[in-house]
Design a protein around this motif. Sequence first.
Motif, short mmCIF file in Angstrom:
data_model
loop_
_atom_site.label_atom_id
_atom_site.label_comp_id
_atom_site.label_asym_id
_atom_site.label_seq_id
_atom_site.Cartn_x
_atom_site.Cartn_y
_atom_site.Cartn_z
N GLU A 1 0.68 -1.17 0.13
CA GLU A 1 -0.11 -0.05 0.03
C GLU A 1 0.73 1.34 -0.06
N PRO A 2 0.47 2.31 -0.48
CA PRO A 2 1.07 3.61 -0.51
C PRO A 2 1.06 4.14 0.78
N TYR A 3 2.38 4.67 1.27
CA TYR A 3 2.47 5.28 2.59
C TYR A 3 2.04 6.80 2.50
N HIS A 4 1.41 7.15 3.69
CA HIS A 4 0.83 8.37 4.08
C HIS A 4 1.62 8.95 5.39
N PHE A 5 1.63 10.03 5.61
CA PHE A 5 2.14 10.40 6.89
C PHE A 5 1.47 10.25 7.90
N TRP A 6 0.03 9.98 8.03
CA TRP A 6 -0.63 9.60 9.00
C TRP A 6 -0.29 7.87 9.44
N HIS A 7 0.12 7.25 8.60
CA HIS A 7 0.26 6.38 8.98
C HIS A 7 1.35 6.04 9.97
N HIS A 8 2.25 6.94 10.29
CA HIS A 8 3.10 7.09 11.37
C HIS A 8 2.49 6.79 12.82
N TYR A 9 1.39 7.05 12.84
CA TYR A 9 0.62 7.02 14.26
C TYR A 9 -0.59 5.82 14.40
N GLN A 10 -0.30 5.08 13.00
CA GLN A 10 -1.44 3.95 13.24
C GLN A 10 -1.45 2.88 14.09
N HIS A 11 -0.41 2.85 15.00
CA HIS A 11 -0.29 1.68 16.04
C HIS A 11 -0.98 2.55 17.21
N ILE A 12 -1.33 3.66 17.14
CA ILE A 12 -2.23 4.39 18.13
C ILE A 12 -3.45 4.33 17.97
N TYR A 13 -3.87 4.74 16.74
CA TYR A 13 -5.25 4.89 16.31
C TYR A 13 -5.81 3.73 15.86
N SER A 14 -5.17 2.80 15.50
CA SER A 14 -5.86 1.66 14.94
C SER A 14 -6.65 0.73 15.59
N PHE A 15 -6.45 0.78 16.97
CA PHE A 15 -7.17 0.07 17.97
C PHE A 15 -8.77 0.66 18.24
N PRO A 16 -8.73 1.97 18.45
CA PRO A 16 -10.14 2.64 18.28
C PRO A 16 -11.04 2.31 16.92
N LEU A 17 -10.24 2.31 16.05
CA LEU A 17 -11.02 1.91 14.57
C LEU A 17 -11.67 0.70 14.53
N TYR A 18 -10.60 -0.51 15.10
CA TYR A 18 -11.15 -1.73 15.11
C TYR A 18 -12.44 -1.84 15.79
N ALA A 19 -12.68 -1.10 16.98
CA ALA A 19 -13.94 -1.00 17.71
C ALA A 19 -15.16 -0.62 16.97
N LEU A 20 -14.84 0.21 15.78
CA LEU A 20 -16.01 0.77 14.97
C LEU A 20 -16.43 -0.40 13.97
N ALA A 21 -15.67 -1.52 13.92
CA ALA A 21 -16.05 -2.56 12.80
C ALA A 21 -17.36 -3.08 12.97
N SER A 22 -17.94 -3.31 14.07
CA SER A 22 -19.16 -3.83 14.40
C SER A 22 -20.24 -2.72 13.83
N LEU A 23 -20.23 -1.75 14.22
CA LEU A 23 -21.16 -0.78 13.87
C LEU A 23 -21.30 -0.57 12.26
N SER A 24 -19.93 -0.49 11.57
CA SER A 24 -19.74 -0.61 10.08
C SER A 24 -20.57 -1.92 9.73
N TRP A 25 -20.58 -3.05 10.37
CA TRP A 25 -21.13 -4.21 9.74
C TRP A 25 -22.50 -3.92 9.83
N VAL A 26 -23.17 -3.34 10.71
CA VAL A 26 -24.58 -3.56 11.25
C VAL A 26 -25.06 -2.44 9.91
N PHE A 27 -24.70 -1.23 9.91
CA PHE A 27 -25.17 -0.17 8.94
C PHE A 27 -24.63 0.03 7.48
N ARG A 28 -23.38 -0.63 7.43
CA ARG A 28 -22.64 -0.32 6.17
C ARG A 28 -22.25 -1.61 5.23
#
Length: 360
Positions: free
Chosen positions: A153-180
């Motif tokens: 995948e192409p690299y973007h500057f925000w990926h530098h922080y993905q080890h921090i923000y990825s876990f909250p995004l995982y928590a959104l997976a179920s809501l995405s499943w239900v509505f989208r």
Amino acid sequence: MATKLKFAPAGNTSFFNTVRKRVDTYFTDQGISPHANGAMWAKACFFLGGYLLIYCLILSNQFSAAGMLALSVVLGVFAACIGFNVSHDALHGAFSASARINRFMGYSFFLLGASPYVLKITHNIVHHTYTNIPGHDEDLDIAPGLIRIDPQEPYHFWHHYQHIYSFPLYALASLSWVFRKDYVKFFRARIGQYKPDSHPQKEYLNLFLGKTLYYIAFLILPYCLLDLAVWEILTGFVAMHLMEGLVLGLVFQLAHVVEGTSFPVPAQSGLMEDSWAIHQLHTTANFAPRSPLAAFICGGLNRQIEHHLFPKVCHIHYPALTRIVKDTAREFGLPYLENHSFRTALHSHYSLLKRLGQPA
């Protein structure tokens, strides 16, 4: 048109032929079925019964708002456990030798607000066939553009922080499943490189009826029966799904996106370097294989290697299969990836996110 992907021939003395014969011999010698046993049925009853009990306790309106919020979080955990322990086995045809029982138990996936039919396409067909192959395994597209777990995948500057923000995004997976997610996947012409035939008419009804009943059960009924404000009901609903999504997301990530697993790219001809079974060993890892708690909660998905090689075997038998698969892999000089605890697997996933968050 995309080049059709093919795996390398396995050969007459392949690893998979050998390990499959040994697993078959195990079940024959033990005189047991590869499907659910009494312990598995008890486990299914525990999670399904617990889910129903917690849901009824919430609707009883006998608890404070804080108490109902806590129950909602626990309900999210039970929903994820139903997905792991009941729905997953049933939708793979592993719960029972009876297709009717598997179909009925597979309907438990509606309790997560998700479509069993869509999962059978995206998970059974696409993910299990094209595991960790960029552009083919859509399970790699957790949050496209935001989380970089594919080295291609192409690299973007925000990926530098993905080890921090990825876990909250995982928590959104179920809501995405239900509505989208289910709607998007169902009406998409192509899922990864897989192009499904036209969906049976009954699956249109199942999709929309299942979603509607779920919205009624978890949004309309609480509004009608509970002495709560709308924002409190929505807070409980979101909290339930955040917990459910975090549990679901982490178990998958710790099985395929950790240090040591590969993300192989096919040649221009579409040919993969390895046979399908050997490919599974390179792209899949176990975690906490000796933890009874992990086995109970994760429905055997902490032993993903055994699951990917034998998806039609009920997960209750995976501990016995582990030694067979591990010894056979060692005999053939093949990798057998595992993290000995949930903590080490989590650290490995974190480290991989951090590494892939750096420019090449």
